[in-house]
Motif scaffolding. Sequence first.
Motif: not given
Length: 731
Positions: A363-364, A274, A366
């Motif tokens: 991931k939203s 990420s 994050r």
Amino acid sequence: MASILSGCRRCRPAGFVFAHVRRVEQQGYPAGRIIYEFSPVWQRKTFLLQFLIKILRWTVANIYVLINLSISNAWLAASIHANQQLLAAHNIDLVPFDSANADFVPFNISFWYASAGEPLSPALTEKLDTVQSSLDAGRSVLFLGQSADLNIQKNFFAFIQKYLCTEIHSVIPLIIMGKPTLCMEFWWQATPQGVSENLADKWINYAKNTSQLVLQAQDEWDKERLILIPYLHDAITQNSITEISYLVFKLLGIDDIPHIAAPLPFYYFTNTASALRLLEARQVRHNDWPPLDNTSYMAALQKLDQNWGPEPYSPLSYRQALLENGREDQRKLENLLDLPAHSLDAPDWYGTLPEMDASMSLKSERLHAFAETLTPPMRNILLQRFANDHDFLSEDQKALASALAAMEGTEFKRIEEAQEQPVLTVLTMTRNHEKYIGSCIEGVLAQKTDFPVRHLILDHYSTDDTPQIINQYAREYPSIRPVLLNNYHCIYQNVHDLFIRCNSEYAALCDGDDYFIDPCKLQKQMDFLKSHPRCSLCFHPVAVVFEDGQEPGVFPSRDMLPRGIREEYYLSDLFKGNMIQTNSVVYKWRFRDGLPAWFRHDLCPGDWYWHLLHAEQGKIGFLPDIMSVYRRHGSSLYKYSFINRLEHRRKFGMAELETYHAVNEHFQDRYLLPLAKLANGVLCDFLEIFMKEGDKHFLDLACESYPKFGKFFLSQLTLTNQPPVAQEVPK
């Protein structure tokens, strides 16, 4: 008190033993500073060792080789790079880096990949002379680098033995060993474009034979001078890099506290997938404009990265294969490092956690956490970047843009929606043109037109003040749109990254060291193309100015124009030679919808190729007025073409043949004969190099690589001096 070596009992420089290095906090030092204290049992030996190292360093110049096979590799190298002055003050010089990569990968790559059995390049010879000068002056030198390939390491050792006086100067290798399993994971992270099966198998082979690198170093150098340092952390953090940096400087005999470099916006400075994806998301196709505080960006990213948990890039099957096949080598390595069993075990997740699916959205939570961590000015800069290059956004960038806009309470819009669309775009490529770029920009700003003009300026990672000058102009003039490449990519990638951003109806070219002198140039050429609809491009002569004092000239000269001065020329005329100087042309831009897959952005000379592609769609117009200046100076790409023809051919001859070949492929042999005649000019120069110097490398390579041109060249050769016929000797 935590041991940074986590159980290491033996680092062995010059026959001595370090043990149980402890981390202690001392009064008077800033919070978080780490001071190393050796255990009482070894304090006397340690003091004696440091004393002897310091005496040795100031009396005999040493050759230190830091080989880092751990995940700390890049960050530690950056910290050492940031402490050049501290090292110099202690009589240690860093070996010259490869300048194109020093800011991101501060290693001595050219030395590591050199061969002791091959001639040295001029650039490597210059670096080697610098190293030898330091040694001759009694100063030690420090090499930075590593390779998991035994052959590369062996060649590097042989190179040092051959070219540096190792019988006079002691070679002291410092080898940092991390967990081989995590090293393979980081190799995978640093290859986001994808890893082939062959490369993956090679990496597994490297990782399961790491102990052989240590054994090879022991065989090559004095074991008693070899320093082995374990790095047992499962992640890279500011604290772990601080610890290993302090230890390395201690082992170099430096007690001063080194400066720890901020994490660089590059691979090897993040732990999770990420974080790596958000690192890449900050730039749209490598564009680093508007300027962003990368240090603050990385600090915000690292703050979250440490809590996001493991997100492996490498496939689980490869990690499991390494765990299965690497056990024996791991035990050997632990024994070599004098570590307890299982010290180099992979973390628990390594053999069980599936690889991250790169196609899955970030991931939203994050994304929003990261957007919240950034300052408002940083959020606005990122939004402007995304707006400037809206057409090229990745899915990650679109998602980040939405999160940033939501945080700012604004709607994400394209900047172009509020601006008048350009009819013509001036395309400029520049690198290290701080002396010239202002004249180039002023020449475009001075244009008087009845249509809007945009100036796209791509800077290819200049190391001077060129980007700052461009940015200063862009702040004042909205018509200027910079593209500041953040790294020295493939030398011709700049063409691709510039051309894909041009979607106007017309396009003009002007390199950063050239400039327009007629304020009506663009208007005149536009008027011509509109009144001559059969023409797809037009050009004019330019003034040629030499900085070395040569008499100015004009290009093209009258005799270079096929069939003399005419208002219109044909595609076939352009195959007789490039008569169009780059900053004289205006195109009816054929790539408004993007570059096709067949477009070659890697050709040199590229401008002739671009002219041909546009001339394929119409006639070539000619205006007789001189409206631009073409500079010839010592740092220009084709500086040798007027000075030393053979030197120019050595540097660019094969590239020119590749251009002729690519053009022939595009036109499917329809213009093979004129192209072969142009290729003859290169091949004749290669033949002259062979006849004068005995070097037939260029001629052999050219004929082998381009057989059509080679066959035509050989068919045109005639011997003007026949060898004498042997006569029978009378009896």
